[in-house]
Design an enzyme around this catalytic site. Structure first.
Site, mmCIF file in Angstrom:
data_model
loop_
_atom_site.group_PDB
_atom_site.id
_atom_site.type_symbol
_atom_site.label_atom_id
_atom_site.label_comp_id
_atom_site.label_asym_id
_atom_site.label_seq_id
_atom_site.Cartn_x
_atom_site.Cartn_y
_atom_site.Cartn_z
ATOM 1 N N SER A 135 0.849 -1.194 0.000
ATOM 2 C CA SER A 135 0.000 0.000 0.000
ATOM 3 C C SER A 135 0.887 1.247 0.000
ATOM 4 C CB SER A 135 -0.946 0.058 1.205
ATOM 5 O OG SER A 135 -1.475 1.360 1.372
ATOM 6 N N TYR A 148 -3.088 1.326 10.532
ATOM 7 C CA TYR A 148 -2.909 0.784 9.177
ATOM 8 C C TYR A 148 -1.537 1.143 8.620
ATOM 9 C CZ TYR A 148 -3.984 -0.378 4.316
ATOM 10 O OH TYR A 148 -3.970 -0.920 3.057
ATOM 11 N N LYS A 152 1.647 -1.345 7.506
ATOM 12 C CA LYS A 152 2.230 -1.406 6.173
ATOM 13 C C LYS A 152 3.721 -1.068 6.180
ATOM 14 C CE LYS A 152 -1.351 -2.947 4.114
ATOM 15 N NZ LYS A 152 -1.333 -4.317 3.551
#
Length: 243
Positions: A135, A148, A152
């Protein structure tokens, strides 16, 4: 015929990627928690449906063993399974939600990579390729995405280390960082999402097939060549500085 296991294959990026690999003549194993969406992805393609919880070590190990027995070897893993949380400052996130996200996005990726690495190391011919879904949040954060984004960034560390540790065993590892591919997870972008300046804005999205084609390209290289990091994104989405 080359083989690949795709996690999170029941929808979105995983499903689109599975279809691209099947169309290219690969043997494909579909991993996800629920069998029904995996069966829908497989349709009548002959893909191997492998219901599995990526956070469960024993379940993952058994799944890779089943695939290896079925095909004779595992050539590639697309480490794609992941979840997200609604954007919010960190103090508004529950610890239980953060733990769940880290369990899936980080531990799930580590467990799947561990199983793939072990299989690729012991099989003959030795070797294979692991492609991690990073991502663009692995590079720059979106507002309200502490959990999040941290997950990542962990994937980037995993990718770099597997690239190094895999060299003696002919195991390559790369990462694809994706920005605003139109899936159910990204559908909110078309309605307007919070920006760093406090406004809400509609963001450009791209067709998910662009991601699938990119992963297929990465996986199709010979093992003596590797796309270490690839960014594929909607051209004018907020990205550099998230502006």
């Amino acid at each position: 015929m080359s083989s690949i296991i795709i996690t999170g294959a029941g929808s979105g990026i995983g499903r689109a990627t599975a279809h691209a690999f099947l169309a290219a003549g690969w043997q494909v194993g579909l991993v996800g928690r629920r069998e029904a969406p995996l069966a829908e992805t497989a349709s009548d393609s002959g893909a191997l449906v492998l219901p599995c919880d990526v956070t469960d070590e024993a379940d993952v190990d058994a799944t890779f063993a089943k695939a290896a027995q079925h095909w004779g070897q595992v050539d590639a893993l697309f480490n794609n399974a992941g979840v997200s949380l609604k954007g919010a400052p960190i103090d508004e996130l529950s610890v239980s939600d953060i733990r769940h996200l880290i369990d899936v996005n980080v531990m799930g990726a580590f467990i799947a990579a561990r199983a793939a690495f072990g299989q690729m190391r012991k099989q003959s011919p030795q070797g294979g390729r692991i492609i991690n879904n990073g991502s663009v949040s692995a590079q720059v954060p979106r507002w309200g995405s502490a959990a999040y984004t941290a997950s990542k960034h962990a994937i980037t560390g995993l990718t770099r280390t597997l690239s190094l540790d895999g060299r003696p065993f002919n195991i390559a590892c790369g990462q694809i960082d994706i920005g605003n591919a139109l899936t159910d997870m990204a559908a909110a972008m078309t309605q307007g999402v919070p920006q760093a300046d406090g406004t809400n804005a509609i963001e450009e999205v791209m067709h998910v097939d662009n991601v699938a084609k990119s992963v297929l390209h990465m996986a199709s290289l010979p093992l003596n060549a590797n796309v270490q990091f690839m960014t594929v994104m909607a051209t004018t989405m907020p990205y550099i500085g998230r502006g």
